[in-house]
Design a protein around this motif. Structure first.
Motif, mmCIF file in Angstrom:
data_model
loop_
_atom_site.group_PDB
_atom_site.id
_atom_site.type_symbol
_atom_site.label_atom_id
_atom_site.label_comp_id
_atom_site.label_asym_id
_atom_site.label_seq_id
_atom_site.Cartn_x
_atom_site.Cartn_y
_atom_site.Cartn_z
ATOM 1 N N VAL A 19 0.816 -1.212 0.000
ATOM 2 C CA VAL A 19 0.000 0.000 0.000
ATOM 3 C C VAL A 19 0.847 1.259 0.000
ATOM 4 C CG1 VAL A 19 -1.999 -1.077 1.109
ATOM 5 C CG2 VAL A 19 -0.312 0.037 2.522
ATOM 6 N N ALA A 20 2.030 1.187 0.577
ATOM 7 C CA ALA A 20 2.871 2.383 0.686
ATOM 8 C C ALA A 20 3.256 2.947 -0.680
ATOM 9 C CB ALA A 20 4.129 2.070 1.495
ATOM 10 N N MET A 21 3.365 2.102 -1.673
ATOM 11 C CA MET A 21 3.737 2.591 -2.989
ATOM 12 C C MET A 21 2.526 2.674 -3.923
ATOM 13 S SD MET A 21 6.403 1.079 -5.807
ATOM 14 C CE MET A 21 7.715 0.905 -4.623
ATOM 15 N N ILE A 22 1.678 1.683 -3.896
ATOM 16 C CA ILE A 22 0.600 1.572 -4.872
ATOM 17 C C ILE A 22 -0.467 2.638 -4.660
ATOM 18 C CG2 ILE A 22 -1.233 0.051 -5.722
ATOM 19 C CD1 ILE A 22 1.762 -0.655 -6.462
ATOM 20 N N VAL A 23 -0.864 2.879 -3.419
ATOM 21 C CA VAL A 23 -1.942 3.832 -3.154
ATOM 22 C C VAL A 23 -1.602 5.231 -3.664
ATOM 23 C CG1 VAL A 23 -3.248 4.983 -1.315
ATOM 24 C CG2 VAL A 23 -2.997 2.508 -1.290
ATOM 25 N N VAL A 25 0.619 6.226 -5.888
ATOM 26 C CA VAL A 25 0.828 6.226 -7.338
ATOM 27 C C VAL A 25 -0.508 6.136 -8.075
ATOM 28 C CG1 VAL A 25 1.793 4.871 -9.255
ATOM 29 C CG2 VAL A 25 3.169 5.328 -7.227
ATOM 30 N N ALA A 26 -1.383 5.267 -7.633
ATOM 31 C CA ALA A 26 -2.684 5.106 -8.289
ATOM 32 C C ALA A 26 -3.537 6.368 -8.160
ATOM 33 C CB ALA A 26 -3.424 3.901 -7.708
ATOM 34 N N ILE A 27 -3.534 6.978 -6.984
ATOM 35 C CA ILE A 27 -4.340 8.184 -6.773
ATOM 36 C C ILE A 27 -3.784 9.343 -7.589
ATOM 37 C CG2 ILE A 27 -5.050 9.908 -5.061
ATOM 38 C CD1 ILE A 27 -5.258 7.524 -3.069
ATOM 39 N N VAL A 36 -9.304 2.823 -4.456
ATOM 40 C CA VAL A 36 -7.880 2.462 -4.455
ATOM 41 C C VAL A 36 -7.446 2.067 -3.053
ATOM 42 C CG1 VAL A 36 -5.541 3.398 -4.654
ATOM 43 C CG2 VAL A 36 -7.190 3.793 -6.469
ATOM 44 N N ILE A 37 -7.807 2.870 -2.064
ATOM 45 C CA ILE A 37 -7.421 2.587 -0.678
ATOM 46 C C ILE A 37 -7.983 1.247 -0.227
ATOM 47 C CG2 ILE A 37 -7.741 3.327 1.721
ATOM 48 C CD1 ILE A 37 -7.578 6.249 0.634
ATOM 49 N N ILE A 127 -1.870 -1.695 8.300
ATOM 50 C CA ILE A 127 -2.077 -1.584 6.855
ATOM 51 C C ILE A 127 -3.193 -0.591 6.555
ATOM 52 C CG2 ILE A 127 -2.789 -2.846 4.780
ATOM 53 C CD1 ILE A 127 -1.376 -5.321 6.053
ATOM 54 N N ALA A 128 -4.265 -0.649 7.342
ATOM 55 C CA ALA A 128 -5.362 0.317 7.155
ATOM 56 C C ALA A 128 -4.876 1.736 7.417
ATOM 57 C CB ALA A 128 -6.529 -0.029 8.091
ATOM 58 N N PHE A 129 -4.113 1.922 8.483
ATOM 59 C CA PHE A 129 -3.578 3.233 8.828
ATOM 60 C C PHE A 129 -2.737 3.802 7.692
ATOM 61 C CE2 PHE A 129 0.169 5.534 10.446
ATOM 62 C CZ PHE A 129 -0.450 6.642 11.008
ATOM 63 N N TRP A 130 -1.785 3.008 7.180
ATOM 64 C CA TRP A 130 -0.903 3.489 6.123
ATOM 65 C C TRP A 130 -1.651 3.728 4.818
ATOM 66 C CZ3 TRP A 130 3.240 5.902 7.214
ATOM 67 C CH2 TRP A 130 3.990 5.560 8.331
ATOM 68 N N ALA A 131 -2.619 2.855 4.508
ATOM 69 C CA ALA A 131 -3.398 3.042 3.277
ATOM 70 C C ALA A 131 -4.196 4.342 3.334
ATOM 71 C CB ALA A 131 -4.333 1.850 3.052
ATOM 72 N N ILE A 132 -4.845 4.593 4.467
ATOM 73 C CA ILE A 132 -5.654 5.809 4.611
ATOM 74 C C ILE A 132 -4.770 7.047 4.667
ATOM 75 C CG2 ILE A 132 -7.211 7.047 6.175
ATOM 76 C CD1 ILE A 132 -8.380 4.229 6.872
ATOM 77 N N LEU A 133 -3.688 6.986 5.431
ATOM 78 C CA LEU A 133 -2.798 8.139 5.551
ATOM 79 C C LEU A 133 -2.161 8.502 4.210
ATOM 80 C CD1 LEU A 133 -1.321 10.147 7.533
ATOM 81 C CD2 LEU A 133 0.547 8.498 7.449
ATOM 82 N N LEU A 134 -1.571 7.525 3.545
ATOM 83 C CA LEU A 134 -0.905 7.801 2.279
ATOM 84 C C LEU A 134 -1.902 8.133 1.172
ATOM 85 C CD1 LEU A 134 1.850 5.071 2.478
ATOM 86 C CD2 LEU A 134 2.138 7.531 2.759
ATOM 87 N N GLY A 135 -3.063 7.491 1.206
ATOM 88 C CA GLY A 135 -4.111 7.817 0.229
ATOM 89 C C GLY A 135 -4.625 9.234 0.405
ATOM 90 N N SER A 136 -4.846 9.634 1.644
ATOM 91 C CA SER A 136 -5.303 11.004 1.921
ATOM 92 C C SER A 136 -4.235 12.019 1.546
ATOM 93 C CB SER A 136 -5.651 11.154 3.405
ATOM 94 O OG SER A 136 -6.689 10.283 3.757
ATOM 95 N N ALA A 137 -2.993 11.714 1.885
ATOM 96 C CA ALA A 137 -1.904 12.633 1.550
ATOM 97 C C ALA A 137 -1.769 12.784 0.036
ATOM 98 C CB ALA A 137 -0.597 12.144 2.154
ATOM 99 N N ALA A 138 -1.866 11.688 -0.681
ATOM 100 C CA ALA A 138 -1.762 11.753 -2.140
ATOM 101 C C ALA A 138 -2.938 12.517 -2.730
ATOM 102 C CB ALA A 138 -1.703 10.347 -2.733
ATOM 103 N N TYR A 139 -4.128 12.242 -2.229
ATOM 104 C CA TYR A 139 -5.322 12.898 -2.775
ATOM 105 C C TYR A 139 -5.318 14.398 -2.477
ATOM 106 C CZ TYR A 139 -10.134 14.141 -3.703
ATOM 107 O OH TYR A 139 -11.251 14.740 -4.177
ATOM 108 N N PHE A 140 -5.178 14.748 -1.222
ATOM 109 C CA PHE A 140 -5.240 16.166 -0.860
ATOM 110 C C PHE A 140 -3.971 16.919 -1.243
ATOM 111 C CE2 PHE A 140 -8.430 14.379 2.079
ATOM 112 C CZ PHE A 140 -9.526 15.063 1.579
#
Length: 161
Positions: A19-23, A25-27, A36-37, A127-140
């Motif tokens: 999730v650290a890389m894919i989330v 990049v995909a977003i 994605v998350i 895994i949930a924490f990192w997916a949400i954190l990195l997904g939110s950071a990438a999105y916002f």
């Protein structure tokens, strides 16, 4: 779009992509953040769960590999031991995926003495924490840096000053 999500699931399931890389990049690539998350989380969780369930087989494989390599501990393994000594199972579960990946973290957590059930719960939360954190950071973060009415946002504003 189904193929895109399938590929995200598969890549998230592969060690060291996760999730650290894919989330992010995909977003950043324009795929909707929430699916994605969720899909990356499920892909990563599936293989980490399998690692925890089959930990005895993994340990035996690792012992054979280590015996044939005859090398000292890797830097990642040393870092994980240091985190384990300082923060315990919870610390390793939450900090480890960022440094050595969630699969290796799960193996090390059980090897260092964590139970399978506690390791499973904490790795799921991690895994949930990192997916949400990195997904939110990438999105916002991406919205802040790029999107604007003229399409360039913060970058344009920065260059025009």
């Amino acid at each position: 779009m189904i193929w895109t999500y399938f590929i995200i699931f598969l890549l998230a399931a592969i060690p060291f992509f996760e999730v650290a890389m894919i989330v992010p990049v995909a977003i950043i690539g324009g795929i909707p953040a929430v699916p994605v998350i969720v899909i990356a989380f499920l892909g990563n969780l599936l293989t980490v769960g399998l690692v925890i369930v089959f930990i005895d087989w993994v340990r035996n494989w690792r012992r054979k590999k280590k015996a044939s390599d005859e090398k000292s501990e890797s830097k990642g393994h040393q870092r994980a031991k240091k985190i384990w000594g300082k923060y315990g199972l919870a610390g390793l579960a939450f900090i480890g995926p960022f440094f050595v990946g969630s699969h290796v973290t799960a193996i090390l957590a059980v090897s260092f003495g964590g139970t399978r059930s506690k390791t499973s719960v904490l790795m799921t939360a991690s895994i949930a924490f990192w997916a949400i954190l990195l997904g939110s950071a990438a999105y916002f973060g991406f919205d802040f840096l790029v999107k604007d009415k003229d399409g360039f946002g913060f970058i344009t504003r920065l260059l025009n000053q």
